[in-house]
Scaffold this active site. Sequence first.
Site, mmCIF file in Angstrom:
data_model
loop_
_atom_site.group_PDB
_atom_site.id
_atom_site.type_symbol
_atom_site.label_atom_id
_atom_site.label_comp_id
_atom_site.label_asym_id
_atom_site.label_seq_id
_atom_site.Cartn_x
_atom_site.Cartn_y
_atom_site.Cartn_z
ATOM 1 N N HIS A 133 -7.561 -4.081 0.994
ATOM 2 C CA HIS A 133 -6.785 -3.686 2.068
ATOM 3 C C HIS A 133 -7.266 -2.141 2.300
ATOM 4 O O HIS A 133 -6.641 -1.317 3.032
ATOM 5 C CB HIS A 133 -5.324 -3.491 2.050
ATOM 6 N N GLY A 134 -8.279 -1.689 1.708
ATOM 7 C CA GLY A 134 -9.127 -0.637 1.732
ATOM 8 C C GLY A 134 -8.346 0.556 1.062
ATOM 9 O O GLY A 134 -8.739 1.871 1.656
#
Lengths: 172, 417, 213
Positions: A133-134
């Site tokens: 999810h970065g």
Amino acid sequence: MSESDTLGDSKRRNFLIKVTSVVGGAGAAAACIPFVASMNPSADVLAKATTEVDLSGVPVGGVHTVAWQGKPVFIFHRTPEEIKDMEASDGGFDPEPDDKRVIKPEWLVVIGICTHLGCVPNKEGPGWTCHCHGSQYDDSGRVVRGPAPRNLAVPPYYFVSDNKILIGKSKA
Amino acid sequence: MTNKIIHWIDQRFPLSSFVKHDLTEYPTPRNLSYWWNFGFLAGFVLVLQVATGVFLAMHYKADVSLSFDSIQHIMRDVNYGWLLRFMHATGASAFFLVIYIHMARTLYYGSYRAPRELMWWTGQGLLLMLMATAFMGYLLPWGQMSFWGATVITNLFKATPFYGEEVVSWLRGGFAVGDPTLTRFFSLHYLLPFLILGGVVVHLIALHTVKSSNPSGIDLAAKDNIPFHPYFTSKDFYGLGIFLIVYCLFVFFFPNSLMEPANNIPANPLQTPLDIVPEWYFLPFYAILRSVPDLVGGVVAMGLSVMVFSFMPYLDRSRIPGGAHYRPWYRMMFYLFMADMLVLGYVGHNPPGGNMLLIGRIATFFYFALFVLLPFLSKKEERWLIQKGLPPELKELMASDAKEKSEMHHRRNGDNK
Amino acid sequence: MKNLIITLVLCFTAAQAWAEEATLEHIKVDTDLPAIARGVDDLMGNCHSCHNLKYVTYLDLEKLGIDRQKIDGWRGDQPINSPLTSLMSDEAAMQSFNLVPPDLSLMTKAREGGADYVYSYLLGYYSTPDGVVKNHIFPGTKMPDPLGMSTTTDHAQREQIRATAHDIVSFLYWAADPHEQERYRLGYYVIGYLLILTLLLYFVKKQIWSRLK
């Protein structure tokens, strides 16, 4: 037989049945203990509660990933510049000074599990990036970009000798 | 509150009436002796085996390279794993002991007779499933005795006409007992107990239709009965206490007495242990198998020795009630049969050859002879007993039973009109 | 009559079987720590170079209460939770003995006669007049006499060997079933509890049935 006799007899009977039910019930409950306990971690699993790691093989600037209790642990041998950079800041939105996160500044030991939803972040450039999810972490394992809510956790460990740590216990 | 919930359920499911009809007010002959405890005990052991088995299966690995190790893992590392395993292993023996006593009671008191044939036959089916479950479970530790026991028993299917070899390799999933055999035995060992549970339900439905037999041999459930609860619940629980003492003595103090030393050696397909002995509960049948000097003959004899019990309702032609109680000849035959079982068990335990073979053959002959002679002896005995004059209390019982039956017959006919 | 004959025959054969087993020497196994500690010490010196104990780990020894320094000496670089595997590889064993020496973890449970068998076997070595070493209990054995029973004639030394064998077997007995003592302890409580419960159930049954009279 008189009325009171009958009453006394039934009282005694009820008491006996109650006592027996309690004793029997307690036994049945106790008999469940081994069944429940058998699902707890077994002795050989508990024996792996600690992991001994030899640090001599990790070059300066290198990251070594070891398994501790089935989880990845990053062991990062930091360069003097990286140490200086990290000591200069308190990280992102979960501020924590670097010296609270290390025992010896050149060795960062963190659990390699993203605090967002549990993926394993990758070492990319300075710090780590979680590709799920970065989320991004710096070289002290502190979160610098969301969605991760907290810094990478530091496991309990201590130095057995200069080159050896034991993960899983914070003191000998 | 509780009443409300029960009322809610009762409108949708016959809970109260079931409990009332089949448990609390279930009519039970008051003269049942402690020999009638063993059905309940068998049910208890079944639940115990399923419970310990489910928890053992959480740690067991059905793979030839891992199973022996996983047993040691259970015995050494798993919390109370040693207890669960000893409970399960001892439980298998306890199960057979309880079932054999249950069967012996049925034979002694003639409980297999009309109208309880279906109970006897469902019981027979349950016994076969129990034997299959025990046999397959015994392979799982993958010790020497496990391996060679399974090899010998699967080889029995060589006796299948025309397709012997094919059936054997189909059962094993290979040319010898191996990994496929172990995995399928594990699967079936887990499945069969649930089929047994289903069979027990059928057995109980049949029981609650015909009601319990009793030592007198006359149906008393209709007249001289008492509710199951609290009389027989208290009696069954007291019996359970005694049973648990014996069971726990074995589990905690002599668990290894029921295990073969050779099964503590990992299976080795290249070397057979000096003598292969099945578990004690198979010994008499194993002795019968070995007594016949021919593969097919031995297998047939062994199969027949287990199945022959099914014919009891037809082999026993006497109409005198009370089983062995009022029948001296039948009683004698019963005790001879028990003694013969013990002799066969002893023979099965010892290596074949010499004296053992001879004794085994005599005992096998005797075993079948008793069943073959039963129709003639039971008829003759009946005639002799009637000639001699039955004891007055028995005459009374029979008369009241006959009256009851004819009344019931009339009542039913009346209803039809 | 037939029954009587069968019974007599059974007794006779049973007595024969008994006589064959009687050659094993009985050992009263020690279950206390000092004996087991001496046993593992002797085992590490005499047996462990060829035999594995793959179901026993150094950690088990530590938990039992064996001296940590001794354990560290035996295990060397191996982690504490490694099993007691010998230094000899299976291939090397095949070369010298033409077989892999059996694992000892379950030895006292894996032989007919149990601990008595292992004890008698260790002490069963003797020299024939022409100098060949043999074993009474296991004539076909390929294991060289580990404790030197066959070459020792001095009485005191032989007693010493017997004591060593006794300690080794005591250790092996523990290793085969490490939870045995715990099982007995728990067993006394369980049986005690069941006696009380059964007595109560007996009185309950008696009282309930007395309503019928």
